[in-house]
Design a protein around this motif. Structure first.
Motif, mmCIF file in Angstrom:
data_model
loop_
_atom_site.group_PDB
_atom_site.id
_atom_site.type_symbol
_atom_site.label_atom_id
_atom_site.label_comp_id
_atom_site.label_asym_id
_atom_site.label_seq_id
_atom_site.Cartn_x
_atom_site.Cartn_y
_atom_site.Cartn_z
ATOM 1 N N THR A 373 45.864 47.800 30.158
ATOM 2 C CA THR A 373 44.698 47.064 29.653
ATOM 3 C C THR A 373 43.729 46.698 30.769
ATOM 4 O O THR A 373 42.512 46.796 30.596
ATOM 5 N N THR A 374 44.243 46.282 31.936
ATOM 6 C CA THR A 374 43.327 45.836 32.983
ATOM 7 C C THR A 374 42.518 46.990 33.570
ATOM 8 O O THR A 374 41.429 46.769 34.108
ATOM 9 N N SER A 375 42.992 48.226 33.446
ATOM 10 C CA SER A 375 42.173 49.363 33.853
ATOM 11 C C SER A 375 40.979 49.517 32.920
ATOM 12 O O SER A 375 39.865 49.834 33.369
ATOM 13 N N ALA A 376 41.179 49.278 31.635
ATOM 14 C CA ALA A 376 40.065 49.328 30.691
ATOM 15 C C ALA A 376 39.112 48.152 30.904
ATOM 16 O O ALA A 376 37.890 48.304 30.808
ATOM 17 N N VAL A 377 39.670 46.970 31.200
ATOM 18 C CA VAL A 377 38.823 45.826 31.556
ATOM 19 C C VAL A 377 37.935 46.202 32.735
ATOM 20 O O VAL A 377 36.726 45.934 32.745
ATOM 21 N N SER A 378 38.512 46.847 33.746
ATOM 22 C CA SER A 378 37.770 47.253 34.939
ATOM 23 C C SER A 378 36.657 48.234 34.592
ATOM 24 O O SER A 378 35.522 48.111 35.076
ATOM 25 N N ALA A 379 36.978 49.233 33.792
ATOM 26 C CA ALA A 379 35.989 50.254 33.432
ATOM 27 C C ALA A 379 34.784 49.627 32.736
ATOM 28 O O ALA A 379 33.623 49.945 33.058
ATOM 29 N N LEU A 380 35.032 48.741 31.809
ATOM 30 C CA LEU A 380 33.944 48.113 31.053
ATOM 31 C C LEU A 380 33.153 47.136 31.915
ATOM 32 O O LEU A 380 31.919 47.105 31.873
ATOM 33 N N LEU A 381 33.861 46.340 32.710
ATOM 34 C CA LEU A 381 33.195 45.329 33.524
ATOM 35 C C LEU A 381 32.348 45.971 34.627
ATOM 36 O O LEU A 381 31.178 45.610 34.830
ATOM 37 N N ILE A 382 32.910 46.922 35.357
ATOM 38 C CA ILE A 382 32.169 47.540 36.454
ATOM 39 C C ILE A 382 30.971 48.328 35.933
ATOM 40 O O ILE A 382 29.890 48.323 36.548
ATOM 41 N N THR A 383 31.124 48.990 34.786
ATOM 42 C CA THR A 383 29.982 49.687 34.200
ATOM 43 C C THR A 383 28.859 48.712 33.870
ATOM 44 O O THR A 383 27.676 48.987 34.112
ATOM 45 N N ASP A 384 29.206 47.561 33.322
ATOM 46 C CA ASP A 384 28.181 46.541 33.034
ATOM 47 C C ASP A 384 27.512 46.063 34.316
ATOM 48 O O ASP A 384 26.289 45.868 34.362
ATOM 49 N N LEU A 385 28.280 45.854 35.371
ATOM 50 C CA LEU A 385 27.701 45.411 36.635
ATOM 51 C C LEU A 385 26.736 46.454 37.197
ATOM 52 O O LEU A 385 25.651 46.110 37.697
ATOM 53 N N ILE A 386 27.098 47.715 37.108
ATOM 54 C CA ILE A 386 26.245 48.782 37.630
ATOM 55 C C ILE A 386 24.979 48.948 36.795
ATOM 56 O O ILE A 386 23.878 49.149 37.336
ATOM 57 N N THR A 387 25.104 48.841 35.486
ATOM 58 C CA THR A 387 23.949 49.059 34.599
ATOM 59 C C THR A 387 23.142 47.786 34.354
ATOM 60 O O THR A 387 22.166 47.808 33.611
ATOM 61 N N GLY A 388 23.561 46.681 34.962
ATOM 62 C CA GLY A 388 22.784 45.453 34.876
ATOM 63 C C GLY A 388 22.975 44.657 33.602
ATOM 64 O O GLY A 388 22.139 43.802 33.263
ATOM 65 N N LYS A 389 24.078 44.892 32.910
ATOM 66 C CA LYS A 389 24.345 44.141 31.679
ATOM 67 C C LYS A 389 25.176 42.894 31.998
ATOM 68 O O LYS A 389 26.040 42.909 32.870
ATOM 69 N N GLU A 390 24.927 41.827 31.279
ATOM 70 C CA GLU A 390 25.704 40.609 31.461
ATOM 71 C C GLU A 390 27.114 40.812 30.917
ATOM 72 O O GLU A 390 27.305 41.421 29.865
ATOM 73 N N ASN A 391 28.102 40.313 31.636
ATOM 74 C CA ASN A 391 29.488 40.415 31.201
ATOM 75 C C ASN A 391 30.154 39.063 31.426
ATOM 76 O O ASN A 391 30.155 38.552 32.545
ATOM 77 N N ARG A 392 30.706 38.505 30.377
ATOM 78 C CA ARG A 392 31.227 37.143 30.463
ATOM 79 C C ARG A 392 32.525 37.035 31.260
ATOM 80 O O ARG A 392 33.014 35.936 31.519
ATOM 81 N N TYR A 393 33.085 38.169 31.673
ATOM 82 C CA TYR A 393 34.331 38.144 32.442
ATOM 83 C C TYR A 393 34.089 38.281 33.949
ATOM 84 O O TYR A 393 35.050 38.291 34.728
#
Length: 520
Positions: A373-393
């Protein structure tokens, strides 16, 4: 150690069931300069899932692995897809607070949904099965700890249930069950995802080691260099390997430690009631079912210890085998394997910018054995950081966090352990000589008056290496069960010939001639 053979005894050599029962894509090394939007270092589940999410966001990606993709930690997981990460929620509640503890649960639940949605979207056949996850106490001491965890579930409004008895016939004083979790075949899932990434223009490079620094240019681009001096020019770089390939100042080596754990795959004699199980104390016992050639097998895991801190690792397998015999009966043991995981000082993964001074370089590490699960958390979170989207985690997982309690205590203990190993390994008395070894034995020996590592193979050939770790100079310990040299400081591992198996080390050990000095 018990050397008495019997039907269904342990296989002589470790091998991953996942690797043996799935196709593995193969890719060339990087032998030219390339450009991409995002360079991902590490071809395991984190790197591949992150590449997939970035591609879906419209970015061009390249995945670079020092070895072969899907052949490191991901290949040796038990592959439980769950938000029940052992005794985590009481600790989170105590040290991070209620809001952050709840966010940890929600992040992992979103990860589970993402994995299911991805499998459904691409019609991936990977033996995905819903299953209940049980965290149980097998002693009165563990029961008091489990009740504290249960109280955390109640305060956080998590959908767990308390049960007094398990479906599984093991010693149990009570358990917390989290319904509707899952398990799958990780390499079938990732092999399919890899093929999709290639079809969409993603590039994979195997057997390519990167130098441990990143050159950040004035135009914002990053240049990574391979050991063969080829350049990777990218806008963003992601370290999805164990220890970050780029540490940004040596911080991670002081805030992570490596642990090994073990698995035996058994064909049981008794029927299995279903469910995924793990106890809340030590020694650890983990059980889940899987399918092998159309028949049910059980993956029995546990026996964790810090890497390089156990003298007779084969006993770890034997203890799991005995637990399996006592609990299920054993018809056959087709596979056994071990794995290595990194654990942060506060037991929450580091996901985000490697340091604040390097805003375009990201890291995902320290999954503490819960990487599905934490690999999927990483994929989603880092993609948001790179694309400039807000992520609550973002704040919860940021690598720059430092919780004074328990981080300060754990940091002090961890650094003291490293210092102890640096000193004790250098002054250890060594009495064995090369000629003392029997066939298929490895040990630290005295060679030309100095400490060395020797392994005599089954044909009588001796493989001799300098046991000083090429990473930061700690003295390596022999791992009997895996026939490897392991570092107790930061978890680097080398095969008996001295080649790197697992980082953070990138350079092989110096090979020695049993009859002379250093090999030229």
């Amino acid at each position: 150690m018990n050397n008495t053979p019997h039907p269904g005894s342990l296989p002589k050599f470790p091998e991953s069931m996942w690797s043996h029962t799935s196709p593995r894509p193969s890719f060339p090394p990087l032998n030219e300069d390339i450009q991409c939007d995002v360079a991902i270092v590490g071809g395991g589940i984190t790197g591949i899932m992150t590449a997939y999410v970035l591609l879906e966001a419209g970015l061009k990606v390249a995945i670079i692995d020092a070895g072969q993709i899907l052949q490191s930690t991901t290949c040796f997981t038990t592959a439980k897809i769950t938000s029940q990460h052992g005794m985590i929620y009481n600790s989170l509640l105590s040290h991070f607070g209620k809001k952050a503890a709840r966010l940890y649960y929600e992040a992992n639940e979103e990860a589970i949904r993402f994995i299911f949605d991805t499998i459904q979207k691409h019609n991936i056949e990977c033996e995905l099965q819903r299953d209940d996850a049980y965290l149980y106490a097998d002693s009165e001491d563990q029961l008091s700890q489990l009740r504290q965890e249960w109280e955390a579930y109640r305060q956080l409004d998590l959908p767990g249930e308390w049960v007094d008895e398990l479906p599984l016939q093991v010693e149990s004083k009570g358990a917390i069950v989290l319904r509707d979790q899952a398990r799958f075949h990780p390499l079938l899932f990732l092999s399919s995802l890899t093929n999709y990434i290639v079809e969409k223009g993603g590039r994979f490079y195997e057997n390519t080691t990167l130098e441990d620094y990143a050159e950040e240019q004035d135009d914002g681009n990053i240049i990574l260099k391979t050991a063969n001096k080829h350049k990777v020019t990218c806008e963003y770089a992601i370290s999805a390997s164990h220890f970050p390939f780029f540490d940004g100042g040596g911080l991670y080596f002081t805030r992570l430690h490596a642990e090994r754990s073990y698995v035996v795959a058994i064909k049981p004699q008794k029927s299995y009631p279903g469910g995924m199980y793990i106890n809340c104390g030590e020694p650890k016992r983990s059980v889940r079912s899987a399918t092998l050639n159309g028949s049910e097998v059980l993956l029995v895991g546990g026996e964790s210890h810090r890497t390089g801190k156990n003298d007779c690792t084969i006993e770890r397998y034997e203890k799991l085998e005995q637990f399996a015999r006592d609990t299920f009966g054993v018809e056959q043991i087709p596979y056994r394997w071990s794995t290595q995981d990194l654990i942060t000082i506060d037991e929450v993964p580091y996901i985000g910018n490697v340091t604040s001074r390097h805003p375009r370089i990201y890291v995902a590490t320290g999954f503490a054995k819960w990487g599905m699960t934490t690999s999927a958390v990483s994929a989603l979170l880092i993609t948001d950081l790179i694309t400039g989207k807000e992520n609550r985690y973002t704040e919860l997982f940021t690598p720059s966090r430092f919780k004074v309690d328990p981080s300060l205590k754990n940091l002090t203990v961890q650094n003291a352990e490293v210092a102890k190993e640096l000193i004790s390994g250098k002054i250890e008395a060594v009495h064995l000589k090369v000629e003392d070894l029997r066939a298929d034995q490895g040990a630290v020996v005295k060679h030309l008056g100095k400490r060395a590592g020797a392994y005599k193979d089954s044909t009588g050939v001796v493989h001799l290496v300098d046991t000083t770790c090429s990473h930061m100079g700690c003295e390596l310990h022999w791992n009997e069960a895996e026939r490897s040299w392991d570092c107790p400081c930061h978890g680097s591992r080398f095969n008996y010939q001295g080649s790197v198996i697992e980082g953070p080390a990138t350079e092989d050990l110096t090979r020695l001639n049993p009859h002379y000095g250093e090999e030229k």
